[in-house]
Enzyme design. Structure first.
Site: not given
Ligand code: GLN
Length: 547
Positions: A384, A408, A521, A523
């Site tokens: 991510c 971000e 994700h 995991e």
């Molecule tokens: N902060 C990033 C986003 O919102 C990654 C989010 C994350 O790693 N779950 O896209």
């Protein structure tokens, strides 16, 4: 008809109620029952989505996109039933639902009260979680209430589960209470008093436990078991000792050997085949037989609280088991890494991992860690945010886009290679995802989505043609930069089927032995039995690099 086991906790939190509940569920599943687990969280937040990982630990994401308590991760790792949105609810959700009904006039002018309206709503939510009246209806639902008995906020939940015991037909409900039996080293004694008191408190509420799970540093001796039984009005065979296990997979056998599942089946009138815990015994044996050690540097900002990366830690352990190795996770605080010390901090690790995360803090350290992994040819897995920083690093140092960043972290960046969709969407309007910063709980891409995987890539050797994984993020790789990144050698190995958003990036084998970043994700879908293909391949790469 669904039967229920209500699990409560006493004395202190963090005793492992989730693992104990999941272990009981696993034993019952091995006896041929269809089982699910439900977690009731007494806090007022609608879900843990907006809570700090430092306070609450990981947010576990289900296939249907719910942001839930991390105990649901244990549940999915212990039993075969998959968790859904309805397997976890909070006081906030209960009140929201009751207030919606009140505004609609559903209560026909009555005064809306905790009893019966809130408690009835809790009972309806529990039944919904158990799939009552649907094709998913289970034989047994294990319902765990968060917090400890005596908390003001959990009272309506305990009242609701007490009432179910008298509302449902006989042999429908069993009550299990997890308590703590501390060792006082100065006196060299195990103390049963906190257990006596917590059960008194529970009985005041009207719940007489059928079984007590006594957490202690070691097996509680017979004498103390007898004492606890007498003072708590629980039969001796219901007083079960839960000592510290080397491996959590030992817990199902520990509970079974002391007869917990027989007691519960008796109480619920279930006549089913005996338990078969071979898969658990095999896991424990595999764990104990692992001889090699793989050292992983996990570069994140929530490093002081390992529950923040619970599923990730588990997935690495599972992948270790599949490769016959112990995984030694070394947490490196991303704020401590700079370009001039990254080699020193990260050398000596077999692989590097940058996990998910939110916010600007520590970002430059993560980018420096990716650069080190890329240049030193150390296996790299970015999850991510870890994929996003890998993209930023590549844009800056390989494509030469000075100042490239995610919107971000730098709203003014000249090269927003990662951005909100609204920030780069052009007129064609084909993208369905919307962002609205005013509602943090509802603006993310969440839950399972599928992507096509490009043939001939590393990702394809792991996943085959299709990857379906769970998401929880707001920002995306900016399509406007894809061509430039690809021209410089970044491989985009998977795009989402619907919106064609970047899902996986990697470096070609000619450039780097194993470098991959994923927007999802993985995991959350790893199991102790099979591990997870991506983590299994990552640990294998870390080991081969070592050899
Ligand atoms: N902060 C990033 C986003 O919102 C990654 C989010 C994350 O790693 N779950 O896209």
């Amino acid at each position: 008809m669904t039967k229920y086991v209500f699990v409560t906790g006493g004395v202190v939190s963090s005793l492992g109620k989730g693992v104990a509940s999941a272990s009981l569920a696993a034993i019952l599943e091995s006896r041929g029952l269809k089982v699910t687990l439900i977690k009731l969280d007494p806090y007022i937040n609608i879900d843990p989505g907006t809570m700090s990982p430092f306070q609450h630990g990981e947010v576990f994401v289900t296939d249907d996109g719910a942001e839930t308590d991390l105990d649901l991760g244990h549940y999915e790792r212990f039993i075969d039933t998959k968790m859904k949105r309805t397997n976890n609810f909070t006081t906030g959700q209960i009140y929201q639902s009751v207030l919606d009904k009140e505004r609609r006039g559903d209560y026909l002018g009555k005064t809306v009260q905790v009893i019966p309206h809130i408690t009835n709503e809790i009972q309806d939510f529990i039944k919904r979680g158990a799939g009552v009246g649907t094709p998913d209806e289970v034989d047994v639902a294990i319902v765990e209430t968060g917090g400890t008995v005596g908390d003001i906020e959990s009272l309506p939940f305990l009242e609701a589960v007490r009432q179910l015991g008298i509302k449902l037909p006989p042999k429908s409900c069993a009550y299990v209470h997890l308590t703590y039996v501390p060792w006082i080293s100065a006196a060299k004694e195990l103390k049963t008093k906190p257990t006596q008191h917590t059960v008194q408190k529970l009985r005041e509420i009207g719940i007489q436990p059928d079984a007590l799970l006594c957490r202690a540093d070691f097996r509680v001796p017979e004498e103390e078991i007898e004492k606890i039984s007498l003072f708590t009005n629980v039969q001796k065979w219901g007083v079960i000792s839960v000592w510290n296990a080397d491996v959590i997979y030992e817990v199902p056998r520990m509970l079974h050997e002391q007869g917990l599942d027989s007691l519960i089946c008796d109480k619920l009138g279930l006549h089913v085949r005996p338990a078969n815990l071979k898969r658990w015994d095999d896991l424990v044996a595999a764990k104990k037989a692992a001889t090699k050690t793989v050292r992983i540097a996990m570069v994140g900002k929530y490093v002081d609280y390992s529950d923040s990366y619970k599923s990730l830690n588990e997935a690495l352990v599972h992948a270790g088991l599949k490769n016959g190795a112990m995984v030694d996770i070394h947490y490196v605080d991303s704020e401590s890494i700079r370009s001039d010390n990254s080699a020193e901090l990260l050398k000596g690790h077999d692989a590097i991992l940058v996990p998910g995360g939110f916010g600007e803090r520590g970002i430059e350290g993560k980018i420096a860690a990716v650069r080190y992994a890329r240049e030193s040819k150390t296996p790299y897995l970015g999850i991510c945010l870890g994929m996003q920083v890998a993209t930023i690093e590549f844009a800056r140092h390989v494509v030469g886009l000075t100042g490239a960043n995610s919107a971000e972290f730098d709203a003014q960046t000249p090269h927003p290679v990662i951005a909100l969709i609204d920030e780069w969407k052009d007129a064609d309007g084909s993208i369905q995802i919307r962002t609205a910063a005013s509602n943090l709980g509802g603006t993310m891409r969440k839950g399972a989505q599928s992507s096509d995987v490009k043939a001939g890539t590393l990702a394809h050797s792991i996943y085959g043609d299709l990857v379906t994984e769970r998401h929880r993020h707001r920002y995306e790789a900016n399509v406007d930069y894809l061509e430039r990144l690809q021209a410089a050698g970044l491989v985009i190995s998977a795009l989402t089927q619907r919106e064609k958003l970047t899902e996986i990036v990697e470096l070609p084998k000619t450039v780097h032995p194993w470098f991959i970043g994923v927007q999802f994700h993985p995991e959350f879908k790893s199991t102790p039995w099979d591990g997870h293909p991506l983590f299994n391949a990552y640990i294998a790469a870390a080991m081969s690099d070592k050899a």
